[in-house]
Design a protein around this motif. Structure first.
Motif, short mmCIF file in Angstrom:
data_model
loop_
_atom_site.label_atom_id
_atom_site.label_comp_id
_atom_site.label_asym_id
_atom_site.label_seq_id
_atom_site.Cartn_x
_atom_site.Cartn_y
_atom_site.Cartn_z
N ARG A 69 25.55 25.68 49.80
CA ARG A 69 24.13 26.07 49.76
C ARG A 69 23.84 27.06 48.63
O ARG A 69 22.71 27.52 48.49
N ALA A 70 24.87 27.39 47.85
CA ALA A 70 24.76 28.35 46.73
C ALA A 70 24.30 29.72 47.22
O ALA A 70 23.61 30.44 46.52
N GLU A 71 24.73 30.10 48.42
CA GLU A 71 24.46 31.44 48.98
C GLU A 71 25.68 32.30 48.63
O GLU A 71 26.54 32.54 49.47
N MET A 72 25.74 32.69 47.36
CA MET A 72 26.94 33.33 46.83
C MET A 72 27.30 34.66 47.50
O MET A 72 28.49 34.89 47.75
N PRO A 73 26.37 35.54 47.83
CA PRO A 73 26.79 36.77 48.52
C PRO A 73 27.53 36.47 49.83
O PRO A 73 28.56 37.06 50.12
N GLU A 74 27.00 35.51 50.61
CA GLU A 74 27.65 35.13 51.87
C GLU A 74 28.98 34.43 51.62
O GLU A 74 29.97 34.70 52.30
N ALA A 75 29.01 33.51 50.66
CA ALA A 75 30.26 32.80 50.35
C ALA A 75 31.33 33.78 49.89
O ALA A 75 32.49 33.70 50.32
N LEU A 76 30.97 34.72 49.03
CA LEU A 76 31.93 35.73 48.57
C LEU A 76 32.41 36.60 49.72
O LEU A 76 33.61 36.91 49.81
N ALA A 77 31.52 36.99 50.61
CA ALA A 77 31.91 37.81 51.75
C ALA A 77 32.88 37.06 52.66
O ALA A 77 33.89 37.62 53.11
N ARG A 78 32.61 35.79 52.92
CA ARG A 78 33.49 35.01 53.79
C ARG A 78 34.84 34.78 53.12
O ARG A 78 35.89 34.84 53.77
N ALA A 79 34.86 34.50 51.82
CA ALA A 79 36.12 34.30 51.10
C ALA A 79 36.93 35.59 51.10
O ALA A 79 38.15 35.56 51.27
N SER A 80 36.27 36.72 50.94
CA SER A 80 36.95 38.02 50.96
C SER A 80 37.57 38.29 52.33
O SER A 80 38.70 38.77 52.43
N HIS A 94 47.73 30.43 53.34
CA HIS A 94 46.32 30.78 53.52
C HIS A 94 45.85 31.80 52.50
O HIS A 94 44.68 31.80 52.10
N SER A 95 46.74 32.66 52.04
CA SER A 95 46.32 33.63 51.03
C SER A 95 46.07 32.93 49.69
O SER A 95 45.12 33.26 48.98
N MET A 96 46.87 31.91 49.36
CA MET A 96 46.61 31.14 48.15
C MET A 96 45.29 30.38 48.28
O MET A 96 44.48 30.35 47.35
N MET A 97 45.04 29.80 49.44
CA MET A 97 43.79 29.09 49.67
C MET A 97 42.61 30.07 49.58
O MET A 97 41.59 29.76 48.96
N ALA A 98 42.76 31.25 50.16
CA ALA A 98 41.69 32.25 50.12
C ALA A 98 41.39 32.67 48.69
O ALA A 98 40.23 32.87 48.32
N ARG A 99 42.43 32.81 47.88
CA ARG A 99 42.22 33.16 46.47
C ARG A 99 41.45 32.05 45.75
O ARG A 99 40.60 32.32 44.90
N ARG A 100 41.73 30.81 46.10
CA ARG A 100 40.98 29.69 45.52
C ARG A 100 39.52 29.75 45.94
O ARG A 100 38.62 29.58 45.11
N LEU A 101 39.26 30.02 47.21
CA LEU A 101 37.88 30.12 47.68
C LEU A 101 37.15 31.26 46.98
O LEU A 101 36.01 31.10 46.53
N LEU A 102 37.82 32.40 46.89
CA LEU A 102 37.21 33.56 46.24
C LEU A 102 36.97 33.28 44.76
O LEU A 102 35.89 33.56 44.24
N GLY A 103 37.95 32.70 44.09
CA GLY A 103 37.78 32.37 42.67
C GLY A 103 36.69 31.35 42.44
O GLY A 103 35.89 31.46 41.50
N THR A 104 36.60 30.36 43.31
CA THR A 104 35.55 29.34 43.20
C THR A 104 34.18 29.97 43.38
O THR A 104 33.25 29.68 42.63
N SER A 105 34.07 30.86 44.35
CA SER A 105 32.79 31.55 44.59
C SER A 105 32.42 32.44 43.41
O SER A 105 31.26 32.52 43.01
N GLN A 106 33.43 33.12 42.88
CA GLN A 106 33.17 33.99 41.73
C GLN A 106 32.75 33.17 40.51
O GLN A 106 31.87 33.57 39.75
N ALA A 107 33.37 32.02 40.33
CA ALA A 107 33.00 31.15 39.21
C ALA A 107 31.57 30.65 39.38
O ALA A 107 30.79 30.63 38.42
N MET A 108 31.21 30.27 40.60
CA MET A 108 29.85 29.81 40.87
C MET A 108 28.85 30.94 40.63
O MET A 108 27.79 30.72 40.04
N ARG A 109 29.21 32.15 41.04
CA ARG A 109 28.34 33.30 40.81
C ARG A 109 28.18 33.52 39.31
O ARG A 109 27.09 33.82 38.82
#
Length: 159
Positions: A69-80, A94-109
């Protein structure tokens, strides 16, 4: 019979919510309001229950819904949150997966913002140890085995 309000009922409700969330993704899409509501309820249950095997599927569902939904503040918070929990549990896959989620969200931001900040993707790559148990292939295999593949298939890490 009816279960009393307690951990056993909450654990069963959580399992149903994660399954319902997966069905909602397939029928309505990640970003549908109902999908978001289902995974948000699952995340709240996880917070009440504490350590549960369904913690990561619930958190992933919430992250994915907000990300799509491109709700980056929420996506970043959940990835963190996902990363914080994985690190606290010393869970490499799971930590590698979490880093991917966080990096993906940061890239989108970064794509949608004038102030992109620092990306986690290079940090995740630096932590990579070829041939280790934490390589993406073994991490996604372990994740798929530990969750019966119900939520791992759309988020497989490829080497």
């Amino acid at each position: 019979g009816r279960l009393d309000d307690g951990p056993e009922r909450q654990q069963r409700e959580l399992a149903l919510l994660v399954s319902l969330g997966q069905a909602s993704i397939a029928s309505r899409g990640y970003g549908n309001v109902k999908t978001v509501e289902i995974f948000d309820r699952a995340r709240r249950l996880v917070q009440e229950l504490g350590d549960t095997p369904l913690r990561f599927p619930a958190y992933y569902g919430v992250w994915a819904a907000h990300h799509v939904r491109a709700e980056m503040p929420e996506a970043l918070a959940r990835a963190s949150e996902f990363l914080e929990i994985a690190l606290r549990q010393n869970d490499d896959s799971h930590s590698m997966m979490a880093r991917r989620l966080l990096g993906t969200s940061q890239a989108m931001r970064a794509i949608t913002s004038k102030n992109p900040g620092r990306s986690t993707i290079p940090n995740a790559i630096r932590r990579w140890r070829f041939g280790s148990a934490t390589s993406p292939a073994s991490a996604s295999s372990a994740t798929a085995r530990s969750t019966s593949g119900a939520w791992a298939s759309p988020i497989r890490l490829h080497g």
